[in-house]
Design an enzyme around this catalytic site. Structure first.
Site, PDB file in Angstrom:
ATOM      1  N   ASP A 222       0.803  -1.226   0.000  1.00 40.28           N
ATOM      2  CA  ASP A 222       0.000   0.000   0.000  1.00 40.28           C
ATOM      3  C   ASP A 222       0.836   1.277   0.000  1.00 40.28           C
ATOM      4  O   ASP A 222       0.354   2.341   0.378  1.00 40.28           O
ATOM      5  CB  ASP A 222      -0.938   0.001   1.213  1.00 40.28           C
ATOM      6  N   GLU A 223       2.075   1.193  -0.455  1.00 46.02           N
ATOM      7  CA  GLU A 223       2.941   2.369  -0.401  1.00 46.02           C
ATOM      8  C   GLU A 223       4.014   2.281  -1.478  1.00 46.02           C
ATOM      9  O   GLU A 223       4.530   1.200  -1.768  1.00 46.02           O
ATOM     10  CB  GLU A 223       3.605   2.455   0.979  1.00 46.02           C
TER      11      GLU A 223
END
Length: 397
Positions: free
Chosen positions: A96-97
């Site tokens: 998620d990054e």
């Protein structure tokens, strides 16, 4: 991405929007642990590592869900595909990054970032926060400053104003133990670190101390590297025995020594690993390698040795041994340890997390022994299963 797993659930079930959500590995168990939660839940005091029954006391209306790995991976892939529609210079860091380099894109950069944020929300129904700066470190720091749905710009001339007043524990790359060591030098803010004496820092933390000081001054030469997602390195050590050995205790002692050397090298590189390989060369020079992939990261000598000895004993048939080797594979930077950890086998993983904050919180609250260990083994390392948080790498092939 903001509260990624809970946000994905709300995107799939609109009736959950605006409600307190928690994702727990086993929500039916009273001792199940909250591994992530929505901002609505956080506002009621619900936190990561909290037991489900405690969370429900604070927030009786809390909606507790089991994780859905497939949905999270699909959402991650869609997010990174959207970023790559602007540039190929996208570097995933975790599910998620990630980083992207927009240097060569035309137009106003802040307007472009706003467009990206709006598209992720409109097309994927997911909120995110974005940091914009001249380098990776400052962008990472900026991305954490406004959540949810924040956009923060840090220019070099704004470092003193925006970065230096922050507590040292909020600096990316500084864990709790490092912060405690820095406190001995009266370093309590990022600004203190930026102004600290290089000789003292090097004496205290080695070269990592100098690197952190450079970061505090806004210096970070690392490029956005799209290929780094495939960069599976290893750290290993092997030794040819002075004579062929069949004594099990002697062989296990050698594995302990090799594990200690591997652990020391991991420390010096500020790395941890999710894979382990043992090499055995027999008296007749036949050589075998056997590997396993773990859901928790390896870093400490005691854990490397524990798994290496278990793997050796499983595959040693008593034939005299002339060479032994221990290798930790699938390396990740320690600064990304939280992102690499498999949150959904949390009780197993957290015991081995080298950033010990989470482990300490759990054991202080619930007592020693609450954490257990799990592993998956395979003779063929490349076919071994990986933890969920590393499986997202497969989506970037």
């Amino acid at each position: 991405m903001n509260s990624f797993y809970a946000s994905v659930e709300a995107a799939h079930q609109p009736e959950l929007k605006g409600k307190p959500i928690a994702i727990a590995g086993n929500p039916e168990e009273r001792r199940g642990i909250v591994v992530t939660c929505s901002y609505e839940a956080r506002s009621k005091g619900v936190k990561t590592t909290m037991q489900v029954h405690e969370a429900l006391k604070l927030c009786p209306e809390l909606i507790v869900l089991r994780p859905d790995f497939t949905k999270y991976r699909q959402a991650s892939k869609a997010m990174f595909d959207l970023l790559r529609s602007y540039t190929e210079l996208v570097e995933p860091v975790s599910i998620d990054e990630g980083y992207m380099d927009i240097t060569d894109l035309s137009g106003n950069p802040v307007e472009l970032i706003k467009e990206i944020q709006d598209r992720i929300l409109r097309e994927l129904d997911l909120p995110c926060s974005i940091g914009v700066s001249p380098n990776k470190f400052l962008s990472k720091m900026a991305s954490d400053m406004k959540k949810p749905m924040g956009i923060t710009v840090i220019r070099k001339r704004e470092i003193r104003e925006k970065l230096w007043p922050l507590p040292i524990r909020e600096m990316h790359g500084v864990g709790e133990k490092t912060a405690e060591k820095l406190a001995a030098l009266s370093i309590s803010t990022i600004g203190d670190l930026a102004r600290a004496e290089e000789i003292q820092l090097k004496s205290l933390l080695g070269m990592n101390g100098l690197k952190l000081r450079s970061r505090a001054n806004g210096v970070d030469e690392r490029k956005v590297d799209p290929e780094s997602v495939y960069d599976f390195k290893s750290v290993g050590n092997s030794t040819t025995l002075p004579r062929d050995l069949t004594n099990q205790n002697e062989l296990l002692k050698i594995i302990e020594q090799l594990s200690a050397k591997v652990s020391e090298r991991l420390r010096s590189k500020q790395m941890l690993g999710y894979g382990l390989q043992v090499m055995i060369r027999f008296k007749n020079r036949k050589t075998i390698t056997r590997s396993l992939t773990l859901s928790h990261p390896l870093y400490e000598q005691v854990h490397i040795a524990e798994h290496a000895k278990s793997l050796f004993l499983k595959h040693w048939n008593g034939t005299p041994v002339r060479l032994l080797g221990v290798t930790v594979q699938d390396l990740a930077d320690k600064s990304h340890a939280y992102k690499q950890i498999n949150l959904f086998s949390y009780k197993e993983d957290v015991k081995y997390e080298p950033v010990e904050k989470v482990m300490r919180e759990l054991e202080e609250k619930h007592g020693k022994g609450i954490l257990t260990r799990g592993l998956k083994s395979s003779k063929n390392h490349q076919n071994a299963e990986t933890s969920f948080s590393k499986d997202f790498l497969d989506d970037h092939d």
